[in-house]
Write a protein that holds these residues in place. Structure first.
Motif, mmCIF file in Angstrom:
data_model
loop_
_atom_site.group_PDB
_atom_site.id
_atom_site.type_symbol
_atom_site.label_atom_id
_atom_site.label_comp_id
_atom_site.label_asym_id
_atom_site.label_seq_id
_atom_site.Cartn_x
_atom_site.Cartn_y
_atom_site.Cartn_z
ATOM 1 N N GLU A 1 0.819 -1.215 0.000
ATOM 2 C CA GLU A 1 0.000 0.000 0.000
ATOM 3 C C GLU A 1 0.855 1.268 0.000
ATOM 4 O OE1 GLU A 1 -3.170 0.118 -0.411
ATOM 5 O OE2 GLU A 1 -3.470 -2.056 -0.330
ATOM 6 N N LEU A 2 2.166 1.105 0.167
ATOM 7 C CA LEU A 2 3.106 2.238 0.182
ATOM 8 C C LEU A 2 2.676 3.299 1.201
ATOM 9 C CD1 LEU A 2 3.824 2.706 -3.656
ATOM 10 C CD2 LEU A 2 4.717 1.003 -2.064
ATOM 11 N N THR A 3 2.248 2.847 2.357
ATOM 12 C CA THR A 3 1.675 3.744 3.366
ATOM 13 C C THR A 3 2.679 4.721 3.950
ATOM 14 O OG1 THR A 3 2.041 2.003 5.022
ATOM 15 C CG2 THR A 3 -0.148 2.135 4.021
ATOM 16 N N ALA A 4 3.969 4.420 3.844
ATOM 17 C CA ALA A 4 4.983 5.312 4.418
ATOM 18 C C ALA A 4 5.286 6.500 3.515
ATOM 19 C CB ALA A 4 6.265 4.535 4.699
ATOM 20 N N LEU A 5 4.686 6.519 2.322
ATOM 21 C CA LEU A 5 5.022 7.554 1.344
ATOM 22 C C LEU A 5 3.930 8.599 1.233
ATOM 23 C CD1 LEU A 5 6.410 5.366 -1.581
ATOM 24 C CD2 LEU A 5 7.634 6.264 0.410
ATOM 25 N N GLN A 6 4.333 9.817 0.891
ATOM 26 C CA GLN A 6 3.358 10.831 0.532
ATOM 27 C C GLN A 6 2.872 10.552 -0.892
ATOM 28 O OE1 GLN A 6 4.266 13.120 -1.929
ATOM 29 N NE2 GLN A 6 6.410 13.676 -1.679
ATOM 30 N N ASN A 7 1.815 11.237 -1.318
ATOM 31 C CA ASN A 7 1.103 10.818 -2.523
ATOM 32 C C ASN A 7 1.927 10.864 -3.800
ATOM 33 O OD1 ASN A 7 -1.352 9.959 -1.509
ATOM 34 N ND2 ASN A 7 -2.166 12.019 -1.397
ATOM 35 N N LEU A 8 2.735 11.891 -3.987
ATOM 36 C CA LEU A 8 3.550 11.945 -5.203
ATOM 37 C C LEU A 8 4.507 10.767 -5.258
ATOM 38 C CD1 LEU A 8 4.542 13.252 -7.777
ATOM 39 C CD2 LEU A 8 5.946 14.812 -6.397
ATOM 40 N N ASP A 9 5.150 10.468 -4.136
ATOM 41 C CA ASP A 9 6.066 9.330 -4.107
ATOM 42 C C ASP A 9 5.331 8.010 -4.290
ATOM 43 O OD1 ASP A 9 8.324 10.824 -3.876
ATOM 44 O OD2 ASP A 9 8.531 10.604 -1.709
ATOM 45 N N ARG A 10 4.085 7.926 -3.808
ATOM 46 C CA ARG A 10 3.297 6.710 -4.034
ATOM 47 C C ARG A 10 3.069 6.497 -5.536
ATOM 48 N NH1 ARG A 10 -2.151 6.852 -1.448
ATOM 49 N NH2 ARG A 10 -2.227 4.650 -2.028
ATOM 50 N N ALA A 11 2.736 7.571 -6.240
ATOM 51 C CA ALA A 11 2.518 7.456 -7.683
ATOM 52 C C ALA A 11 3.799 6.988 -8.375
ATOM 53 C CB ALA A 11 2.065 8.797 -8.256
ATOM 54 N N TYR A 12 4.940 7.582 -7.990
ATOM 55 C CA TYR A 12 6.220 7.169 -8.567
ATOM 56 C C TYR A 12 6.528 5.718 -8.203
ATOM 57 C CZ TYR A 12 7.765 11.718 -10.285
ATOM 58 O OH TYR A 12 7.909 12.874 -11.010
ATOM 59 N N GLY A 13 6.215 5.349 -6.975
ATOM 60 C CA GLY A 13 6.469 3.983 -6.533
ATOM 61 C C GLY A 13 5.680 2.963 -7.331
ATOM 62 N N TYR A 14 4.414 3.251 -7.555
ATOM 63 C CA TYR A 14 3.598 2.311 -8.321
ATOM 64 C C TYR A 14 4.050 2.243 -9.781
ATOM 65 C CZ TYR A 14 0.363 1.553 -4.462
ATOM 66 O OH TYR A 14 -0.179 1.185 -3.262
ATOM 67 N N GLU A 15 4.529 3.359 -10.319
ATOM 68 C CA GLU A 15 5.063 3.310 -11.685
ATOM 69 C C GLU A 15 6.256 2.356 -11.750
ATOM 70 O OE1 GLU A 15 6.846 6.158 -15.252
ATOM 71 O OE2 GLU A 15 6.788 6.916 -13.199
ATOM 72 N N LEU A 16 7.105 2.432 -10.744
ATOM 73 C CA LEU A 16 8.263 1.539 -10.699
ATOM 74 C C LEU A 16 7.812 0.080 -10.624
ATOM 75 C CD1 LEU A 16 11.414 2.044 -8.511
ATOM 76 C CD2 LEU A 16 10.284 -0.159 -8.582
ATOM 77 N N LEU A 17 6.819 -0.200 -9.775
ATOM 78 C CA LEU A 17 6.358 -1.580 -9.595
ATOM 79 C C LEU A 17 5.682 -2.107 -10.859
ATOM 80 C CD1 LEU A 17 5.006 -1.147 -5.977
ATOM 81 C CD2 LEU A 17 6.975 -2.528 -6.644
ATOM 82 N N VAL A 18 4.926 -1.261 -11.538
ATOM 83 C CA VAL A 18 4.308 -1.653 -12.808
ATOM 84 C C VAL A 18 5.389 -1.992 -13.831
ATOM 85 C CG1 VAL A 18 3.022 -0.782 -14.810
ATOM 86 C CG2 VAL A 18 2.132 -0.417 -12.503
ATOM 87 N N THR A 19 6.385 -1.114 -13.932
ATOM 88 C CA THR A 19 7.455 -1.317 -14.905
ATOM 89 C C THR A 19 8.221 -2.602 -14.626
ATOM 90 O OG1 THR A 19 7.674 1.084 -15.129
ATOM 91 C CG2 THR A 19 9.482 -0.262 -15.965
ATOM 92 N N ALA A 20 8.527 -2.840 -13.350
ATOM 93 C CA ALA A 20 9.272 -4.049 -12.987
ATOM 94 C C ALA A 20 8.474 -5.303 -13.314
ATOM 95 C CB ALA A 20 9.615 -4.015 -11.497
ATOM 96 N N ALA A 21 7.164 -5.272 -13.061
ATOM 97 C CA ALA A 21 6.327 -6.431 -13.370
ATOM 98 C C ALA A 21 6.304 -6.693 -14.879
ATOM 99 C CB ALA A 21 4.908 -6.212 -12.850
ATOM 100 N N LEU A 22 6.250 -5.635 -15.660
ATOM 101 C CA LEU A 22 6.205 -5.800 -17.115
ATOM 102 C C LEU A 22 7.515 -6.336 -17.673
ATOM 103 C CD1 LEU A 22 4.208 -2.602 -18.177
ATOM 104 C CD2 LEU A 22 3.395 -4.968 -18.103
ATOM 105 N N THR A 23 8.637 -6.009 -17.023
ATOM 106 C CA THR A 23 9.923 -6.530 -17.513
ATOM 107 C C THR A 23 10.016 -8.045 -17.340
ATOM 108 O OG1 THR A 23 11.018 -6.125 -15.383
ATOM 109 C CG2 THR A 23 11.140 -4.371 -17.034
ATOM 110 N N THR A 24 9.216 -8.583 -16.438
ATOM 111 C CA THR A 24 9.173 -10.043 -16.262
ATOM 112 C C THR A 24 7.942 -10.637 -16.936
ATOM 113 O OG1 THR A 24 8.036 -9.818 -14.121
ATOM 114 C CG2 THR A 24 10.446 -9.921 -14.091
#
Length: 531
Positions: free
Chosen positions: A256-279
């Protein structure tokens, strides 16, 4: 209750030590203690509580330092929660226009205003306010460390990498001098991202290792989480998506990325989406994208841009390249509107790549060349190489940017590569490590603007005298494939050019290797060009 001296809060506030701040401020109705208590909740990522405390603070004299602190922490809480911040610009204007003495007296509040700018993606606000504070504070004032890391991050996301690196490097020793470990890790995370963009793998590894090693010595909170996010983005930029995901989830409070503020949450989910797609895990990528869709954008165009990039990545994975390109274009415009030139360049690269797959080479060329030139001017070598790679896949390169000269040793390494030698063979011949050879090969590719070892012959102008005997060993279609390989085309680019599938290209390439008795694209190109 007797009000605590503001100086008593300085170190725990800047160190991100919410427990000590709570202890010092507990039960006090002093406005400055209330502001400190609200910030303790921000450190714990409890933004709603922070807003409530700051809003319920007792009346204070308009224009006082206490009023500035309460307003600043309220705005910061709202910024991190993703709610509208119509008054941020007005407050930042007043702060930036303040004299040196006023800025020094209200240094902590000014730091909060700068952070609010970063949290809403207002990079102009963050840079202006934080740099103004850096200018007026002496090195012995620890607030300069907080302001320095804010300004460095603002410069980074504007694509001003040399200035960001210089400021972060200058601020690091001050962080150590004042024992502000959490802020030191944020600075290291910033430098890690810069190193990844510059393709400096040694500096990247050093910075990320420090963040991981010393995070446990810091109080948990959004400062350390921010260091993890920056480090994770650095690893992702260097192509280490799996490790980046692990680091992000470890520092961000789980899925849930609860430790992050909203902008960082958006960046975090982009990273996780990208990593999932690379596999090739589209289901996981969609699940992360669904979580991202719950992140409020508020007034942050950078948050909105990140969410558009996520949707664009999913569209590509689903084969809808035209939609992906359109979404990436929107993301680029949103980021550009907030001076987020680094993210705008990344989005234009996405749009160009999508248009390549949508059989729009002219549209792809325009976007990739613009992004490549911008990346080169920023010093973001990794992004520049992505642009070069995609352009070379259709036999093009961006112009107007001077190529880097090769050193004598790089030229020597290039000759070995042209002869089909592996890195291990080159290392043995030159008496150096494989890591050193890898670095030299990267320098050669960067200097010539080519994406692969196989394209070196073309880059060095050595394809004018091909070996007729070698070419005669290949069928006409295999010759077509080999010519495109020698020009630097990727398998996908060859497939588009010859209107066949990528698997067909792989088969032809394998047949070429067997007929020519080689085991790599570089060795094949070398033999066909008489090397």
């Amino acid at each position: 209750m007797i009000a605590m001296s503001p100086d008593a809060f300085t170190h725990p506030l800047l160190a991100g030590d919410s427990a000590t701040v709570r202890r010092l401020a507990s039960g006090s109705t002093d406005p400055r203690s209330v502001a400190a208590l609200a910030f303790a909740h921000i450190l714990d990522s409890d933004f709603d509580a922070a807003i409530a405390i700051a809003t319920s603070a007792p009346p204070v004299a308009e224009g006082s330092i206490a009023a500035l602190e309460i307003n600043a922490v309220r705005i910061l809480g709202n910024a991190m929660a993703g709610t509208s911040q119509a008054d941020l610009g007005e407050l930042s204007d007043r702060v930036a226009a303040s004299g040196p003495l006023r800025l020094q007296e209200g240094a902590w509040a000014v730091c909060m205003v700068g952070e609010a700018g970063m949290s809403t993606g207002r990079l102009d606000v963050a840079e202006r306010v934080a740099l103004r504070l850096v200018e007026v504070l002496p090195p012995e004032d620890p607030h300069r460390v907080f302001a320095g890391q804010t300004a460095a991050r603002a410069l980074l996301f504007q694509g001003r990498l040399p200035a960001a690196a210089e400021l972060a490097t200058q601020t690091l020793p001050l962080a150590s001098r004042h024992d502000l470990v959490a802020l030191r890790l944020v600075l290291r995370g910033t430098l890690a991202y810069i190193a990844a963009l510059r393709e400096d793998r040694d500096a990247l590894r050093e910075c990320v290792d420090e963040v991981e090693s010393f995070a446990g010595a810091c109080p948990p909170g959004y400062l350390v989480s921010g260091a993890f996010v920056l480090s994770a983005y650095a690893l992702a930029a260097a192509g280490q998506g799996v490790r980046a995901s692990e680091l992000l989830l470890a520092g961000a409070g789980g899925p849930e990325l609860t430790a992050l503020q909203n902008l960082d949450r958006a960046y975090g989910y982009e990273l996780l989406v990208t990593a999932a797609l690379t596999t090739s895990d589209l289901a996981a990528a969609r699940a992360w994208a669904d979580r991202a869709a719950t992140v409020p954008t508020g007034s942050s165009e950078m948050t909105a841009a990140a969410l558009h990039r996520i949707t664009a990545r999913i569209a590509v994975a689903e084969g809808d390249h035209r939609t992906s390109a359109a979404l990436a274009e929107i993301a680029a415009e949103l980021a550009h509107g907030t001076s987020g030139h680094l993210d705008a360049t990344r989005a234009r690269l996405m749009a160009g790549s999508a248009l390549l797959h949508d059989s729009d080479p002219a549209g792809a060329q325009a976007r990739l060349r613009d992004a490549g030139v911008d990346a080169t001017q920023m010093g973001a070598a990794s992004l520049s190489m992505l642009a070069r790679r995609d352009l070379r896949s259709i036999g093009l390169r961006f112009t107007g940017v001077a190529q880097e000269p090769m050193s004598r040793r790089e030229r020597e390494v290039a000759e070995f590569v042209l002869a089909g030698s592996t890195n291990a063979q080159i290392a043995r011949a030159l008496g150096v490590s494989e890591r050193t050879v890898h670095s030299h090969v990267s320098g050669v590719l960067r200097a010539l603007g080519v994406p692969s070892r196989a394209a070196l012959a073309t880059g060095l102008g050595m394809d004018e005298a091909p070996s007729a005997d070698s070419w005669a060993l290949l069928t006409p279609r295999q010759q077509d494939v080999a010519r495109l390989v020698s020009r630097g085309y990727t398998n996908d680019g060859i497939a588009r050019e010859l209107r066949v599938s990528a698997k067909t290209v792989e088969k032809h390439l394998g047949d070429c290797y067997r007929r020519l008795e080689v085991d790599s694209r570089a060795a094949m190109t070398a033999r066909l060009n008489g090397r």
